[in-house]
Design an enzyme around this catalytic site. Structure first.
Site, short mmCIF file in Angstrom:
data_model
loop_
_atom_site.label_atom_id
_atom_site.label_comp_id
_atom_site.label_asym_id
_atom_site.label_seq_id
_atom_site.Cartn_x
_atom_site.Cartn_y
_atom_site.Cartn_z
N ASP A 34 16.37 74.42 58.31
CA ASP A 34 16.43 74.16 59.75
C ASP A 34 15.33 74.99 60.41
OD1 ASP A 34 17.45 73.98 62.62
OD2 ASP A 34 19.09 72.95 61.60
N TYR A 141 14.47 58.83 72.78
CA TYR A 141 15.25 58.91 71.53
C TYR A 141 15.21 57.57 70.80
CZ TYR A 141 19.44 59.73 68.60
OH TYR A 141 20.33 59.88 67.56
N1 LIG Z 1 25.74 63.17 65.74
C1 LIG Z 1 25.71 61.91 66.10
O1 LIG Z 1 26.64 61.42 66.77
C2 LIG Z 1 24.57 61.02 65.66
C3 LIG Z 1 24.63 59.66 65.99
C4 LIG Z 1 23.58 58.83 65.61
C5 LIG Z 1 22.52 59.33 64.89
N2 LIG Z 1 22.47 60.67 64.58
C6 LIG Z 1 21.28 61.13 63.83
O2 LIG Z 1 21.65 62.03 62.80
C7 LIG Z 1 20.69 63.08 62.67
C8 LIG Z 1 21.38 64.41 62.75
O3 LIG Z 1 22.12 64.46 63.95
P1 LIG Z 1 23.00 65.71 64.40
O4 LIG Z 1 24.06 65.18 65.28
O5 LIG Z 1 23.36 66.54 63.25
O6 LIG Z 1 21.94 66.45 65.32
P2 LIG Z 1 22.03 67.93 65.92
O7 LIG Z 1 21.27 67.91 67.19
O8 LIG Z 1 23.43 68.42 65.92
O9 LIG Z 1 21.21 68.74 64.82
C9 LIG Z 1 19.83 68.58 64.64
C10 LIG Z 1 19.32 69.82 63.93
O10 LIG Z 1 17.91 69.68 63.84
C11 LIG Z 1 17.35 70.95 64.03
N3 LIG Z 1 15.96 70.82 64.47
C12 LIG Z 1 15.50 70.56 65.73
N4 LIG Z 1 14.15 70.56 65.71
C13 LIG Z 1 13.78 70.79 64.43
C14 LIG Z 1 12.53 70.91 63.79
N5 LIG Z 1 11.37 70.79 64.46
N6 LIG Z 1 12.51 71.17 62.46
C15 LIG Z 1 13.67 71.30 61.75
N7 LIG Z 1 14.87 71.24 62.31
C16 LIG Z 1 14.93 70.98 63.64
C17 LIG Z 1 18.22 71.63 65.08
O11 LIG Z 1 18.08 73.04 65.02
C18 LIG Z 1 19.61 71.14 64.68
O12 LIG Z 1 20.25 72.06 63.83
C19 LIG Z 1 19.65 62.83 63.77
O13 LIG Z 1 18.55 62.17 63.20
C20 LIG Z 1 20.34 61.90 64.75
O14 LIG Z 1 19.43 61.05 65.36
C21 LIG Z 1 23.47 61.52 64.95
#
Ligand SMILES: NC(=O)c1ccc[n+]([C@@H]2O[C@H](COP(=O)([O-])OP(=O)(O)OC[C@H]3O[C@@H](n4cnc5c(N)ncnc54)[C@H](O)[C@@H]3O)[C@@H](O)[C@H]2O)c1
Length: 312
Positions: A34, A141
Site C-alpha cells: 500500500d 471514477y
Molecule cells: N469497496 C467497494 O464497495 C468497491 C465497489 C466497487 C469497486 N471497488 C474497487 O475495488 C478496489 C478496492 O476498493 P476498496 O474499497 O478496498 O478501496 P479503499 O479506498 O478502501 O482502499 C484503497 C487502498 O488503496 C490505497 N492507495 C491509494 N492510492 C494508492 C497508490 N497510489 N498506491 C498504492 N496504494 C494506494 C489506499 O491507501 C487504500 O488502502 C478499487 O479498485 C475499487 O474501485 C470497491
C-alpha cells in the site's frame, strides 16, 4: 505456488482479502502492499510500501519479490475521485497501466482488477443491467475504471496477459470502514445502529443500488482468479451482486434487530452519483462461466454484520 501481490491492501477489500489469501496459500506466498502502512493490521505478514503511480517502484517490487499474480486493489473511489479528479486519474489510470505493463514485461501470470458499477451512467438501463450495455460514465471514477477494464482487455488480446476483472456493486463489511465511496452509507448505518445513535443518510430513502456482503465479494474474486481460462467468455467486466438495496430497506432490516434505530435523510452530492448507477445487475454470465453464487441475502448480511460489530 508462486507469490501473490495485493496492492491497496489496507483498503476495505484488501484488509479482508489478504488474510483470506494467507489462510488459503500460506503467509509466505502473499505480499500486502500500500502507499501507507497501518501498524498491526497484518501481524506477521509480508509487506512492501508501494505507490502504484510510480512505474519504477511497481517494477522493483514485482522483480524483487518474484511476483506471479497480482490482485490490484489500489484506487481512489467515487466520492474522493469527484473531490480530487487529478489524483483519481493518476492512481486509477496510470497506476493500472503501470501494473499491467510491468506484469507483461516481467512475466506475471495473472492480474485481477476489480471494476465497479461506477462505470455506468444515466443512459444505462437501471434494472437487471447487462454486461454489454450503454456505458457513458460522467464521474472521474467511472471514466478511469472503464478505461482500466479496456486496458485489461487490450493487454490480454495484444500481449496474452491473463487479466481478469469483475464489476463490484457496493460492498458491506465490518472490518475496515470504507473510504469515500457512494455506497458507504450502508456500513455507516450499522455503526450508528450498534452505538445507539441516529443516522443522517446522504442518499434518498428510496435510492436503490446493487450490493453484496464482503465474504461473497472475496469468494467471487478468488473464484474468478482460479476459474478455467477456457470457460471465460469475458475478461474484465464480470457482474457480481447479491441484492438491490435502498437505504429505507436497510433501515427497516436493521430495525428488526435494533428497534430504536432512527434514520433521517439529507441527500448530498453523492445522491447525484448514485442516481447514475443501476439498481440491479444481471450476473448470469458470472454464474455460468465460473459459478458465481452469493450466499448472503439482506437478512443474513444484517445478522452477521450486527453480530460481528457487537463482538468487536
Ligand atoms: N469497496 C467497494 O464497495 C468497491 C465497489 C466497487 C469497486 N471497488 C474497487 O475495488 C478496489 C478496492 O476498493 P476498496 O474499497 O478496498 O478501496 P479503499 O479506498 O478502501 O482502499 C484503497 C487502498 O488503496 C490505497 N492507495 C491509494 N492510492 C494508492 C497508490 N497510489 N498506491 C498504492 N496504494 C494506494 C489506499 O491507501 C487504500 O488502502 C478499487 O479498485 C475499487 O474501485 C470497491
Amino acid at each position: 505456488m508462486g507469490t501473490i501481490l495485493v496492492t491497496g491492501a489496507f483498503g476495505q477489500i484488501g484488509t479482508e482479502l489478504v488474510p483470506f489469501l494467507e489462510k488459503k496459500f500460506g503467509k509466505e506466498h502473499v505480499i500486502a502492499s500500500d502507499i501507507r502502512n497501518v501498524e498491526g493490521v497484518f501481524p506477521g505478514s509480508r509487506f512492501r510500501m508501494l505507490d502504484v503511480s510510480s512505474r519504477k517502484d511497481v517494477s522493483a517490487v514485482i522483480r524483487e519479490e518474484d511476483v506471479t499474480s497480482i490482485f490490484h486493489l489500489a484506487g481512489i473511489l467515487s466520492a474522493t475521485g469527484e473531490k480530487n479528479p487529478d489524483l483519481a486519474f493518476s492512481v486509477n489510470l496510470n497506476g493500472t497501466y503501470n501494473i499491467l505493463a510491468e506484469a507483461r514485461d516481467l512475466g506475471v501470470e495473472k492480474v485481477l482488477i476489480p471494476s465497479t458499477i461506477g462505470v455506468f451512467g444515466t443512459s444505462t438501463p437501471k434494472k437487471g443491467t447487462p454486461v454489454e450495455t450503454v456505458i457513458r460514465p460522467s464521474t472521474m471514477y467511472g471514466i478511469t475504471k472503464i478505461s482500466c477494464e479496456l486496458l485489461g482487455e487490450y493487454f490480454h488480446s495484444k500481449f496474452g496477459l491473463d487479466v481478469r476483472g469483475l464489476r463490484f456493486p457496493g460492498i458491506i463489511s465490518y472490518r475496515t470502514a470504507p473510504t469515500a465511496g457512494t455506497t458507504d452509507y450502508s456500513v455507516e448505518m450499522f455503526l450508528h445502529a450498534i452505538r445507539g445513535n441516529p443516522y443522517s443518510c446522504y442518499l434518498k430513502k428510496d435510492t436503490g443500488l446493487p450490493m453484496m456482503y464482503m465474504p461473497d465479494a472475496i469468494n467471487a474474486m478468488v473464484q474468478l482468479c482460479e476459474a478455467d481460462s477456457a470457460r471465460l467468455t469475458r475478461r474484465t467486466d464480470y457482474h457480481v451482486s447479491a441484492y438491490s438495496l435502498t437505504p429505507g430497506m436497510l433501515e427497516e432490516a436493521i430495525r428488526k434487530h435494533v428497534p430504536d434505530f432512527h434514520v433521517t435523510y439529507a441527500p448530498d452530492f453523492r445522491e447525484a452519483i448514485a442516481e447514475q448507477w443501476p439498481e440491479s445487475l444481471d450476473c448470469s454470465i458470472s454464474s455460468r462461466d465460473w459459478g458465481f453464487s452469493p450466499k448472503y441475502g439482506i437478512e443474513e448480511t444484517v445478522i452477521d454484520m450486527l453480530e460481528n460489530l457487537r463482538r468487536d
